[in-house]
Design a protein around this motif. Structure first.
Motif, PDB file in Angstrom:
ATOM      1  N   GLN A   1      32.815  45.382  57.133  1.00  0.00           N
ATOM      2  CA  GLN A   1      33.384  46.256  56.102  1.00  0.00           C
ATOM      3  C   GLN A   1      32.675  46.006  54.774  1.00  0.00           C
ATOM      4  O   GLN A   1      32.371  44.850  54.421  1.00  0.00           O
ATOM      5  N   GLU A   2      32.414  47.082  54.052  1.00  0.00           N
ATOM      6  CA  GLU A   2      31.822  46.930  52.724  1.00  0.00           C
ATOM      7  C   GLU A   2      32.773  46.121  51.843  1.00  0.00           C
ATOM      8  O   GLU A   2      33.980  46.382  51.801  1.00  0.00           O
ATOM      9  N   ARG A   3      32.221  45.141  51.161  1.00  0.00           N
ATOM     10  CA  ARG A   3      33.048  44.303  50.289  1.00  0.00           C
ATOM     11  C   ARG A   3      33.342  45.037  48.991  1.00  0.00           C
ATOM     12  O   ARG A   3      32.430  45.536  48.325  1.00  0.00           O
ATOM     13  N   VAL A   4      34.623  45.101  48.656  1.00  0.00           N
ATOM     14  CA  VAL A   4      35.031  45.738  47.405  1.00  0.00           C
ATOM     15  C   VAL A   4      34.848  44.743  46.263  1.00  0.00           C
ATOM     16  O   VAL A   4      35.422  43.640  46.303  1.00  0.00           O
ATOM     17  N   PRO A   5      34.043  45.064  45.227  1.00  0.00           N
ATOM     18  CA  PRO A   5      33.975  44.180  44.052  1.00  0.00           C
ATOM     19  C   PRO A   5      35.351  44.175  43.386  1.00  0.00           C
ATOM     20  O   PRO A   5      35.741  45.138  42.733  1.00  0.00           O
ATOM     21  N   LYS A   6      36.093  43.107  43.566  1.00  0.00           N
ATOM     22  CA  LYS A   6      37.499  43.123  43.163  1.00  0.00           C
ATOM     23  C   LYS A   6      37.760  42.166  42.009  1.00  0.00           C
ATOM     24  O   LYS A   6      37.048  41.176  41.794  1.00  0.00           O
ATOM     25  N   VAL A   7      38.837  42.474  41.289  1.00  0.00           N
ATOM     26  CA  VAL A   7      39.298  41.595  40.220  1.00  0.00           C
ATOM     27  C   VAL A   7      40.598  40.901  40.613  1.00  0.00           C
ATOM     28  O   VAL A   7      41.006  39.927  39.971  1.00  0.00           O
ATOM     29  N   ALA A   8      41.252  41.386  41.669  1.00  0.00           N
ATOM     30  CA  ALA A   8      42.506  40.792  42.120  1.00  0.00           C
ATOM     31  C   ALA A   8      42.865  41.425  43.463  1.00  0.00           C
ATOM     32  O   ALA A   8      42.195  42.353  43.940  1.00  0.00           O
ATOM     33  N   ASP A   9      43.919  40.900  44.057  1.00  0.00           N
ATOM     34  CA  ASP A   9      44.507  41.488  45.252  1.00  0.00           C
ATOM     35  C   ASP A   9      45.945  41.889  44.932  1.00  0.00           C
ATOM     36  O   ASP A   9      46.531  41.427  43.949  1.00  0.00           O
TER      37      ASP A   9
ATOM     38  N   ASP B   1      48.120  45.023  52.227  1.00  0.00           N
ATOM     39  CA  ASP B   1      47.177  44.293  51.384  1.00  0.00           C
ATOM     40  C   ASP B   1      46.174  45.261  50.781  1.00  0.00           C
ATOM     41  O   ASP B   1      45.578  46.087  51.492  1.00  0.00           O
ATOM     42  N   PHE B   2      45.984  45.130  49.464  1.00  0.00           N
ATOM     43  CA  PHE B   2      45.022  45.945  48.731  1.00  0.00           C
ATOM     44  C   PHE B   2      44.102  45.041  47.923  1.00  0.00           C
ATOM     45  O   PHE B   2      44.519  43.968  47.461  1.00  0.00           O
ATOM     46  N   ALA B   3      42.857  45.478  47.738  1.00  0.00           N
ATOM     47  CA  ALA B   3      41.938  44.871  46.786  1.00  0.00           C
ATOM     48  C   ALA B   3      41.895  45.757  45.549  1.00  0.00           C
ATOM     49  O   ALA B   3      41.767  46.984  45.662  1.00  0.00           O
ATOM     50  N   VAL B   4      42.027  45.150  44.375  1.00  0.00           N
ATOM     51  CA  VAL B   4      41.958  45.900  43.121  1.00  0.00           C
ATOM     52  C   VAL B   4      40.518  45.891  42.646  1.00  0.00           C
ATOM     53  O   VAL B   4      39.951  44.837  42.329  1.00  0.00           O
ATOM     54  N   GLY B   5      39.904  47.058  42.624  1.00  0.00           N
ATOM     55  CA  GLY B   5      38.508  47.163  42.214  1.00  0.00           C
ATOM     56  C   GLY B   5      38.323  46.944  40.722  1.00  0.00           C
ATOM     57  O   GLY B   5      39.279  46.921  39.943  1.00  0.00           O
ATOM     58  N   GLU B   6      37.080  46.805  40.308  1.00  0.00           N
ATOM     59  CA  GLU B   6      36.772  46.575  38.896  1.00  0.00           C
ATOM     60  C   GLU B   6      37.204  47.743  38.020  1.00  0.00           C
ATOM     61  O   GLU B   6      37.440  47.570  36.823  1.00  0.00           O
ATOM     62  N   ASP B   7      37.341  48.932  38.628  1.00  0.00           N
ATOM     63  CA  ASP B   7      37.795  50.104  37.879  1.00  0.00           C
ATOM     64  C   ASP B   7      39.311  50.272  37.953  1.00  0.00           C
ATOM     65  O   ASP B   7      39.859  51.272  37.472  1.00  0.00           O
ATOM     66  N   GLY B   8      40.007  49.306  38.583  1.00  0.00           N
ATOM     67  CA  GLY B   8      41.465  49.356  38.657  1.00  0.00           C
ATOM     68  C   GLY B   8      42.027  50.075  39.871  1.00  0.00           C
ATOM     69  O   GLY B   8      43.247  50.049  40.084  1.00  0.00           O
ATOM     70  N   ARG B   9      41.165  50.714  40.641  1.00  0.00           N
ATOM     71  CA  ARG B   9      41.673  51.421  41.826  1.00  0.00           C
ATOM     72  C   ARG B   9      42.043  50.439  42.932  1.00  0.00           C
ATOM     73  O   ARG B   9      41.411  49.386  43.075  1.00  0.00           O
TER      74      ARG B   9
END
Length: 315
Positions: A205-213, A272-280
């Protein structure tokens, strides 16, 4: 006054999460019958008759009897499997099949019972390809994902994306030097892929550049959202490094949660969600039997009460 209808809790002997729910129900004077399917037939028996009146009969444990037609709800957690160690291998396979489709079939057919969740619906939702496909249909953002047994396909997928992770499609018991372990989520490169990939199916799976989960726990009509901050690729590998914050879901997430739950006919789900750098928020998975009580301890969210309300069938 007639006795109140009991809640049936199907789980293993050592299940702290079930313990707190049972205590909450006891405090409400709601009777509970707890059993583990792995106790059959040593300390659990079933008697079920199907006639013109439907399904009738009882389940009997060393301390409780449950009228099959009187169970108000069933909390299906993580029971152990059937085992017949006193039988030969062939006879044990036969006995296990009869127990699964017999006792398991009875537990899945209780009249007028609310399931949290129904074991068949849990089984459906635990297939990652089905979960990811349903997430797309529900309106979630889902990272590009490849499920393959082809080394060439895996290499091409990795080369086509800036960063890719590998994660197991299912986590069975995996013993390392006799200790139960899990296969961890890990970042992979094209050079990591060899012909052994052809030996079974893998998920990339493509890794999401995340700031949080974010862990979102849906219990009936209640939605609890907790942001999890850490520096970990997979926050479940070290709970001591996690920080928790209550958050609100962005627009569109709640309707998508309910569409997803309705598709699988679930009333409980741990998303479970990953929060992207843009907040999505990017959907990663939904566990229909996921853990939740540690979040109540960390945040004070009334999750146990919400689950007890659901099992009690409280309006």
């Amino acid at each position: 006054m007639s006795n109140p209808r009991p809640v049936l809790v199907v789980t293993s002997l050592h299940d702290p999460t079930a313990d707190v729910v049972i205590r909450e129900l006891h405090d409400r004077d709601v009777p509970v019958v707890r059993l583990d399917s792995g106790d059959f037939p040593a300390s659990l028996s079933v008697e079920a008759e199907i006639n013109e009146h439907g399904l009738q009969g009882c389940l009997t444990t060393p301390s409780r009897n449950a009228d099959l037609a009187d169970i108000r709800s069933l909390y299906y957690r993580r029971p152990t499997g059937f085992a017949f160690p006193h039988l030969s291998e062939q006879d044990a396979r036969f006995a296990t099949a009869q127990a699964r489709y017999g006792l398991g079939g009875v537990l899945a057919s209780l009249p007028g019972c609310l399931y949290v969740n129904h074991p068949h619906r849990i089984g459906d939702a635990e297939f990652k390809p089905a979960g990811l496909t349903t997430a797309v249909d529900a309106g979630f953002l889902v990272p590009p994902t490849l499920i393959t047994s082809s080394p060439d396909a895996a290499r091409e997928f990795i080369k086509a994306h800036s960063s890719v992770i590998y994660k197991p499609i299912w986590n069975p018991v995996y013993l390392v030097d006799g200790v139960s372990s899990v296969v961890k989520v890990a970042e992979v490169s094209a050079d990591d892929i060899d012909d052994d990939v052809a030996g079974t199916v893998h998920l990339f799976q493509e890794r999401v550049p995340k700031v949080a989960d974010v862990r979102v726990t849906v219990i009936g009509g209640e939605v609890f959202c907790v942001r999890i901050d850490s520096d970990l690729l997979d926050w479940r590998t070290d709970y001591s490094r996690l920080a928790y914050t209550l958050v609100e879901a962005p627009p569109g997430i709640r309707p998508a949660l309910h569409r997803y739950m309705n598709r699988f006919k679930l009333v409980f789900g741990a998303f479970d969600f990953a929060v992207g750098e843009d907040g999505r928020w990017w959907f990663l998975e939904c566990n229909p039997s996921g853990q939740w009580h540690w979040l109540e301890d960390e945040t004070g969210l009334p999750m146990c009460a919400a689950l007890a309300d659901l099992l009690e069938r409280k309006p």
